[in-house]
Design a protein around this motif. Sequence first.
Motif, PDB file in Angstrom:
ATOM      1  N   PHE A   1      41.478  29.996  41.616  1.00  0.00           N
ATOM      2  CA  PHE A   1      41.264  31.402  41.312  1.00  0.00           C
ATOM      3  C   PHE A   1      42.563  32.176  41.513  1.00  0.00           C
ATOM      4  CE2 PHE A   1      36.606  30.746  42.386  1.00  0.00           C
ATOM      5  CZ  PHE A   1      36.173  30.911  41.081  1.00  0.00           C
ATOM      6  N   ASP A   2      42.706  33.270  40.759  1.00  0.00           N
ATOM      7  CA  ASP A   2      43.802  34.219  40.896  1.00  0.00           C
ATOM      8  C   ASP A   2      45.176  33.648  40.535  1.00  0.00           C
ATOM      9  OD1 ASP A   2      41.936  36.200  41.771  1.00  0.00           O
ATOM     10  OD2 ASP A   2      41.970  35.260  43.753  1.00  0.00           O
ATOM     11  N   GLU A   3      45.206  32.620  39.686  1.00  0.00           N
ATOM     12  CA  GLU A   3      46.460  32.064  39.178  1.00  0.00           C
ATOM     13  C   GLU A   3      46.418  32.024  37.660  1.00  0.00           C
ATOM     14  OE1 GLU A   3      47.640  28.332  40.879  1.00  0.00           O
ATOM     15  OE2 GLU A   3      47.320  29.052  42.938  1.00  0.00           O
TER      16      GLU A   3
ATOM     17  N   ILE B   1      43.726  34.898  33.929  1.00  0.00           N
ATOM     18  CA  ILE B   1      43.762  34.724  35.378  1.00  0.00           C
ATOM     19  C   ILE B   1      42.306  34.795  35.839  1.00  0.00           C
ATOM     20  CG2 ILE B   1      44.612  35.572  37.594  1.00  0.00           C
ATOM     21  CD1 ILE B   1      46.930  36.915  36.044  1.00  0.00           C
TER      22      ILE B   1
ATOM     23  N   SER C   1      39.084  34.742  38.204  1.00  0.00           N
ATOM     24  CA  SER C   1      38.686  34.980  39.589  1.00  0.00           C
ATOM     25  C   SER C   1      37.163  35.035  39.611  1.00  0.00           C
ATOM     26  CB  SER C   1      39.313  36.253  40.154  1.00  0.00           C
ATOM     27  OG  SER C   1      38.780  37.390  39.527  1.00  0.00           O
ATOM     28  N   LYS C   2      36.577  35.116  40.773  1.00  0.00           N
ATOM     29  CA  LYS C   2      35.112  35.091  40.883  1.00  0.00           C
ATOM     30  C   LYS C   2      34.467  36.290  40.200  1.00  0.00           C
ATOM     31  CE  LYS C   2      34.682  32.434  45.107  1.00  0.00           C
ATOM     32  NZ  LYS C   2      34.218  32.425  46.489  1.00  0.00           N
TER      33      LYS C   2
ATOM     34  N   TRP D   1      38.131  38.547  35.366  1.00  0.00           N
ATOM     35  CA  TRP D   1      39.224  37.780  34.783  1.00  0.00           C
ATOM     36  C   TRP D   1      40.217  38.747  34.143  1.00  0.00           C
ATOM     37  CZ3 TRP D   1      38.508  32.582  31.970  1.00  0.00           C
ATOM     38  CH2 TRP D   1      37.711  31.719  32.728  1.00  0.00           C
ATOM     39  N   THR D   2      41.492  38.406  34.221  1.00  0.00           N
ATOM     40  CA  THR D   2      42.516  39.124  33.480  1.00  0.00           C
ATOM     41  C   THR D   2      42.816  38.319  32.221  1.00  0.00           C
ATOM     42  OG1 THR D   2      43.471  39.984  35.520  1.00  0.00           O
ATOM     43  CG2 THR D   2      44.872  40.049  33.550  1.00  0.00           C
TER      44      THR D   2
ATOM     45  N   SER E   1      41.007  43.488  31.710  1.00  0.00           N
ATOM     46  CA  SER E   1      40.078  42.756  32.561  1.00  0.00           C
ATOM     47  C   SER E   1      38.713  42.653  31.905  1.00  0.00           C
ATOM     48  CB  SER E   1      39.918  43.472  33.903  1.00  0.00           C
ATOM     49  OG  SER E   1      41.150  43.488  34.575  1.00  0.00           O
TER      50      SER E   1
END
Length: 184
Positions: A72-74, A109, A111-112, A115-116, A141
């Motif tokens: 997550f977050d990468e 990117i 994430s829970k 998302w970006t 987002s």
Amino acid sequence: MKNLYYLFILILIGCNSANHSHENHQNSNSLSTGSLSPHTQAMAMINGAHIHIDYSSPSVRNRIIFGGLLAFDEVWQSGAHNATWIETDYDLLIEGKKLEKGKYGFFTIPSKEEWTVIFNSNWEQHGKDEYDDKDDVLRFSVKPEELEKSIESLRYEVKEKGENEGLISLSWEKTRTLFHAKVQ
């Protein structure tokens, strides 16, 4: 008789090529074989705009994908191997932001909770090796949706939704993200 046979083969090949070309201008996923992450594409026409996504489609293969294989977050190249790219021959309005016609690297990117989604001017790169956020031309987002049924192979879809608008989605494992695109 031999000439008639060759003529039949040429007609058959021509018909198959014509059908394949027509399919590709609808929404298609044409997989190549022989790879764990086959090269494929999704595309559609939306009010005259040809939107094309080119990617390699990895499979879940009993792995945890989001928060496991993909941290997550990468930044993720949103496919396997080379960076996924998206091309449009018309300007688009995506989630209220203008994307000029052209070809772009497509990154996310995950994430829970959110998302970006990223369109980057460097569309031709291996994975995310050369990714640089200075080359981003559009970021926004989206909220991921949890799916009831798992999607084994990464899948993109481009679908017309009304006269001048379409939906672009990415689905894999039990997650789907989607966003709206309007033709300018």
